[in-house]
Design an enzyme around this catalytic site. Structure first.
Site, mmCIF file in Angstrom:
data_model
loop_
_atom_site.group_PDB
_atom_site.id
_atom_site.type_symbol
_atom_site.label_atom_id
_atom_site.label_comp_id
_atom_site.label_asym_id
_atom_site.label_seq_id
_atom_site.Cartn_x
_atom_site.Cartn_y
_atom_site.Cartn_z
ATOM 1 N N ASP A 86 0.801 -1.235 0.000
ATOM 2 C CA ASP A 86 0.000 0.000 0.000
ATOM 3 C C ASP A 86 0.828 1.278 0.000
ATOM 4 O O ASP A 86 0.369 2.311 -0.437
ATOM 5 C CB ASP A 86 -0.972 0.020 1.187
ATOM 6 N N ASP A 89 5.937 0.233 2.893
ATOM 7 C CA ASP A 89 6.285 -1.021 3.556
ATOM 8 C C ASP A 89 5.730 -2.192 2.743
ATOM 9 O O ASP A 89 5.304 -2.009 1.613
ATOM 10 C CB ASP A 89 5.757 -1.018 4.997
ATOM 11 N N GLU A 487 5.940 9.772 2.956
ATOM 12 C CA GLU A 487 5.456 8.457 2.516
ATOM 13 C C GLU A 487 4.305 8.654 1.526
ATOM 14 O O GLU A 487 3.500 9.564 1.668
ATOM 15 C CB GLU A 487 4.972 7.630 3.717
#
Ligand SMILES: *[C@@H]1O[C@H](CO)[C@@H](O)[C@H](O)[C@H]1NC(C)=O
Ligand SMILES: *[C@@H]1O[C@H](CO)[C@@H](O)[C@H](O)[C@H]1NC(C)=O
Length: 515
Positions: A86, A89, A487
């Site tokens: 997603d 990670d 992120e």
């Protein structure tokens, strides 16, 4: 993704009222320079290839990635190879993955023609199919859906390339004794929406998706429960704060759109009050909270005469959709009913991965612009004044232009786009030398020691990723450790596919001045 939770805030109280009231006119009064939207579209679709888990196909274009997660599900005796990571990670989280696929499909349903104009329809369809192929595998029997592979806690202990992964790949499922109506509902919505995309080009596949979607909806509806209460591992990561009522309405809405079966529409109408579909006034639209999306889909139905027998309830949905749209434009009555903006004019909901709300908000406002044009309302009456389709389009464009670099830092938050973009994206694979270049194993904590802490730019560019973005003051710190801002997530980029295509169309066919 690091620990992430959303709260059902109607909006964030803010102390900058004077700034807000000044900047509320910003999106309409200053026309930011336009960007190369077709280039942005091409790039944004590459991002989904970078996020692929499983065995990569021969035509994989993001070549710094290689096969990974090839034993996913093996311990549980099920083939769960494939799907998407997603974010930065390697957990495969079902809920955000499904929402990503729903939004990609919605983009293609609304703007597929414009995506095709740019020559990107095939890539957009491949991005959807990479997700739906996985959902088909994960839905192993009518009342079993594999919900997650890996878990956030152990995954975050390591900083590795996906190709080297040594962390737990345990898979978790929902079933009759461990229900998850939110996850089943969102996955049903994703498969129903995708079935519309494949209807003409691949009717067999479309039919298969629909079959799964219908079963998943029945499962979610008949076995009620929150997935994060059934599976502890989801609790601290993608908790469904808004519960499952929104996903059940959302799934029914998409199933109605895909099948035209009145049963699903009746569900949306009959449960409108009970499930909060016409009750919740909300200023965010996200992987967790889908009410605004449901309300916009209900508003679309009002355009068609054949739904007039449900006019009364559909109009209640519409008034909530109006509320959401007016809140984005700061035209509701009172700060707490409006979204905040940064001084540079960006929608600002919260500090962690704020860009997800920007791209989803830009998508719904653009859609509403089209919708108003088609309806006989022609304009939207907000408390703070009337809003035309042009205003909505301009607003949506202002958000996208900010993303692409028209902002106080001149920074594009779409990675790989324009001259200046984040170079230390919080992304395990991108931050470590490509596996294809150097196959030497990099262990769990070795990645932290040698790569995470480095001040160098990432060796690989995650082209097309939309990062979390700047803070409330338009400031951005380009550091790997700053995961709230650096992120990226798949559901950030998904709504942009449609918006970039529409803007590219307008840019190429309509004179600038006229929109
Ligand atoms: C936009 O970018 C594409 C590359 O994706 C390029 O081929 C095209 O010439 C650019 N258009 C303009 C107007 O610069
Ligand atoms: C952004 O670009 C504008 C116009 O080119 C320039 O005046 C300004 O100094 C730039 N700001 C930053 C932070 O680079």
């Amino acid at each position: 993704m690091e620990k992430k939770q959303t709260a059902l805030l109607v909006s964030i109280a803010n102390i900058f009222c004077f700034i807000i009231s000044f900047f509320s006119i910003f999106p309409f009064s200053i026309s930011a320079p336009s960007h190369n939207y077709s280039d942005a579209l091409t790039k944004s679709l590459l991002y989904f290839e970078a996020q692929r888990s499983g065995r990569l196909p021969y035509n994989q274009r993001v070549t710094w990635r290689d096969n990974s997660g090839l034993m996913d599900g093996l311990e549980q005796g099920v083939d769960l190879v494939g799907g998407y990571y997603d974010a930065g990670d390697h957990v495969k989280f079902g809920l955000p993955m499904a929402f990503t696929v729903t939004m990609l499909s919605w983009s293609v349903i609304e703007y597929g023609e414009y995506i095709a104009n740019v020559g990107e329809l095939e890539h957009a369809i491949e991005a959807i199919k990479w997700g739906t192929d996985y959902f088909i595998k994960a839905h192993t029997s009518p009342h079993v859906l594999w919900a997650e592979v890996g878990d956030g806690d152990t995954d975050h202990y390591c900083w590795q390339r996906p190709e080297d992964m040594t962390t737990s790949r345990q898979a978790y499922k929902i079933d009759e004794n461990h229900p998850g109506s939110d996850l089943a509902g969102e996955t049903a919505a994703a498969m129903a929406a995708a079935s519309i995309v494949f209807k003409k080009t691949n009717p067999h596949y479309s039919h298969l998706l629909l079959h799964h979607a219908q079963q998943l909806f029945e499962f979610g509806d008949n076995y009620r429960g929150k997935y994060d209460e059934s599976m502890g591992v989801a609790k601290n990561y993608y908790t469904s704060v808004s519960g499952y009522n929104d996903e059940l309405l959302w799934a029914a809405m998409w199933l109605h759109k895909a099948t035209n079966n009145q049963r699903y529409l009746t569900y949306v109408i009959d449960n409108a009050h009970l499930f909060g579909g016409v009750g919740w006034s909300i200023t965010e639209f996200s992987w967790d909270v889908k009410f605004a999306g449901i309300q916009v889909l209900a508003t679309q139905l009002l355009i068609d005469e054949k739904h007039m027998k449900h006019k009364h309830i559909l109009e209640q949905y519409q008034s909530k959709a109006d509320y959401y749209i007016c809140s984005c434009l700061n035209k509701n009555n009172g700060t707490k009913h409006n979204v905040a903006y940064t001084p540079g004019g960006l929608i600002y909901i919260r500090q962690w991965n704020n860009m997800q709300y920007v791209s989803s908000g830009a998508f719904l406002t653009m859609l509403y612009s089209d919708l108003l044009t088609k309806s006989n309302r022609k304009e939207l009456k907000c408390h703070g004044g009337e809003v035309t389709p042009q205003d909505l389009l301009q607003f949506s464009k202002s958000q996208v232009d900010y993303i692409l670099g028209s902002n106080p830092l001149n920074m594009s938050y779409l990675v790989g786009f324009g001259p200046k973009f984040p170079s230390r994206v919080h992304h395990r694979g991108a931050s470590i030398v490509s596996y294809r270049e150097n196959k030497g194993f990099i262990g769990c904590t070795q990645g932290y020691d040698n790569w995470y802490g480095s001040s160098d730019p990432n060796p690989n560019i995650v082209v097309g990723a939309l990062v979390g973005g700047p803070n409330h003051n338009d400031e951005f710190t380009d550091k790997r450790g700053n995961y709230m801002q650096t992120e990226a997530c798949t559901y950030n980029t998904a709504p942009l596919i449609g918006i970039f295509a529409k803007l590219s169309y307008l840019e190429n066919t309509v004179l600038h001045a006229s929109y």
